[in-house]
Design a protein around this motif. Structure first.
Motif, PDB file in Angstrom:
ATOM      1  N   LEU A 152       0.813  -1.217   0.000  1.00 50.56           N
ATOM      2  CA  LEU A 152       0.000   0.000   0.000  1.00 50.56           C
ATOM      3  C   LEU A 152       0.845   1.266   0.000  1.00 50.56           C
ATOM      4  O   LEU A 152       0.315   2.359   0.159  1.00 50.56           O
ATOM      5  N   LEU A 153       2.167   1.115  -0.185  1.00 50.11           N
ATOM      6  CA  LEU A 153       3.034   2.286  -0.217  1.00 50.11           C
ATOM      7  C   LEU A 153       2.880   3.008  -1.546  1.00 50.11           C
ATOM      8  O   LEU A 153       2.806   2.385  -2.609  1.00 50.11           O
ATOM      9  N   ASP A 154       2.831   4.337  -1.476  1.00 49.42           N
ATOM     10  CA  ASP A 154       2.731   5.111  -2.711  1.00 49.42           C
ATOM     11  C   ASP A 154       4.120   5.269  -3.328  1.00 49.42           C
ATOM     12  O   ASP A 154       5.121   4.802  -2.752  1.00 49.42           O
ATOM     13  N   ALA A 187       5.336   6.278   1.083  1.00 50.03           N
ATOM     14  CA  ALA A 187       4.461   6.549   2.230  1.00 50.03           C
ATOM     15  C   ALA A 187       3.248   5.627   2.200  1.00 50.03           C
ATOM     16  O   ALA A 187       2.804   5.200   1.129  1.00 50.03           O
ATOM     17  N   ILE A 188       2.724   5.325   3.381  1.00 52.34           N
ATOM     18  CA  ILE A 188       1.464   4.593   3.466  1.00 52.34           C
ATOM     19  C   ILE A 188       0.351   5.591   3.176  1.00 52.34           C
ATOM     20  O   ILE A 188       0.241   6.629   3.840  1.00 52.34           O
ATOM     21  N   GLY A 189      -0.478   5.313   2.168  1.00 56.15           N
ATOM     22  CA  GLY A 189      -1.525   6.237   1.748  1.00 56.15           C
ATOM     23  C   GLY A 189      -2.592   6.446   2.801  1.00 56.15           C
ATOM     24  O   GLY A 189      -2.698   5.688   3.773  1.00 56.15           O
ATOM     25  N   ALA A 190      -3.407   7.476   2.588  1.00 54.64           N
ATOM     26  CA  ALA A 190      -4.438   7.832   3.571  1.00 54.64           C
ATOM     27  C   ALA A 190      -5.399   6.685   3.837  1.00 54.64           C
ATOM     28  O   ALA A 190      -5.778   6.419   4.984  1.00 54.64           O
ATOM     29  N   ASP A 191      -5.776   5.962   2.768  1.00 56.73           N
ATOM     30  CA  ASP A 191      -6.690   4.836   2.948  1.00 56.73           C
ATOM     31  C   ASP A 191      -6.036   3.741   3.783  1.00 56.73           C
ATOM     32  O   ASP A 191      -6.675   3.140   4.656  1.00 56.73           O
ATOM     33  N   GLY A 192      -4.751   3.493   3.531  1.00 55.14           N
ATOM     34  CA  GLY A 192      -4.036   2.479   4.297  1.00 55.14           C
ATOM     35  C   GLY A 192      -3.934   2.835   5.766  1.00 55.14           C
ATOM     36  O   GLY A 192      -4.087   1.982   6.641  1.00 55.14           O
ATOM     37  N   ASN A 212       6.361   8.189   5.910  1.00 59.98           N
ATOM     38  CA  ASN A 212       5.498   8.911   6.854  1.00 59.98           C
ATOM     39  C   ASN A 212       5.270   8.109   8.133  1.00 59.98           C
ATOM     40  O   ASN A 212       4.209   8.199   8.758  1.00 59.98           O
TER      41      ASN A 212
END
Length: 310
Positions: free
Chosen positions: A41-43, A47-52, A88
């Motif tokens: 789920l890393l962009d 970073a781990i995205g908001a949904d993740g 993040n």
């Protein structure tokens, strides 16, 4: 006392509840898990995205509620490579702490390897002698070697099955050239570390933990999990070498239909098999033993070691 260990891993968030007492074997009482696949789920920025993050917070909250329902006196929460390496990470940890009250301890790769080694040592005992321990997670590969409870050497490599699948395989089944490229990459990474371990001499036992190794052993004919923890299970390199090209030719759905392979892990199994095959080959391992205890048990055992005995 009843302890809970909350493992925020690269594949799953897993709460394991055990009945524990210093000097005794921790007895599993309850298991609560959710497949988040944070490593995938890393962009593009890492970073781990908001949904993740939203899903992680909700899952940790559910795990805390499950622990309370089961009468857990203390929860030992930790996170591994997916959170550790997220750009993040501080923001993610702060949100989890603020919204759930859980202060996740981020383990280093070396700490993962050492705690897994402790669990394996306690499972096999002192009579097992020198142990070489391999553990393929979703985000990393841990390797540890030693004769005591503290390994003489411990390393962590970015060769987790989930991480590699996301980075290297874009088709289903994967392009043969991508499979070959990942094979070269994994072996080059592992080869850099072999000398750190071989200087200590040959191990008396080579042991593997983790879902990846357990599923590969099951494919090669090991006993089903339903037959219990104490059935000896092993994986032979020859069997693994026979399975790798078969797995490479299969779709994810076809792998999910194999004995012992779960839907959530089917997509990662080929990458894990390539890492396992490379490690066994480069370390000269013909047969390895499967240990049912791993990182979560190591965290529990370390905590029990610091409890008063009376």
């Amino acid at each position: 006392m009843r302890l809970g260990v909350l493992d925020v891993g690269s594949n799953t968030v897993h709460l394991l509840v055990v009945d524990a007492h210093p000097g005794a074997r921790p007895l599993p009482a309850h298991s609560h898990k959710a497949d988040l696949r944070l490593a995938q789920l890393l962009d593009p920025a890492g970073a781990i995205g908001a949904d993740g993050v939203d899903r992680l917070v909700a899952t940790v909250r559910e795990a805390v509620e499950a622990a309370e329902d089961k009468g857990v006196e203390e929860v030992l929460p930790f996170a591994t490579s997916a959170v550790r390496e997220a750009t993040n990470a501080d923001e993610v940890l702060a949100r989890v702490r603020d919204e759930t009250g859980v202060d996740l301890k981020v383990l280093s790769g070396e700490e993962e390897a050492k705690l897994t080694f402790l669990a394996v040592r306690r499972w096999f005992g002192w009579s097992a002698g020198k142990l070489l321990v391999l553990d393929i997670g979703g985000g990393s590969l841990e390797i540890a070697y030693g004769i005591d409870e503290e390994p003489d050497a411990a390393v962590s490599l970015p060769l987790g099955a989930g991480r590699l699948t996301a980075a290297w395989f874009q088709q289903d089944p994967p392009d043969p050239s991508d499979v070959k490229a990942l094979r070269r990459h994994a072996r080059a990474q592992i080869a850099r570390t072999v000398g750190e371990f071989t200087r200590f001499g040959n191990p008396d036992h080579v042991v593997a933990t983790s879902k990846t190794f357990k599923q590969l052993a099951r494919l090669a004919g090991a006993a089903r999990s339903a037959e219990g923890l104490y059935v000896q299970r092993e994986l032979k390199r020859k069997s693994l070498e026979d399975w790798v090209p078969q797995l490479a030719a299969m779709t994810e759905q076809e792998r999910a239909e194999l004995p012992g392979v779960s839907d959530g892990r089917a997509g990662q199994l080929l990458a894990g098999a390539l890492v396992a095959e490379g490690a066994m080959d480069l370390f000269g391992v013909e047969t390895l033993e499967i240990c049912p205890w791993a990182l979560r048990e190591g965290v529990i055992l370390r905590r029990l070691d610091h409890l008063p005995t009376s």
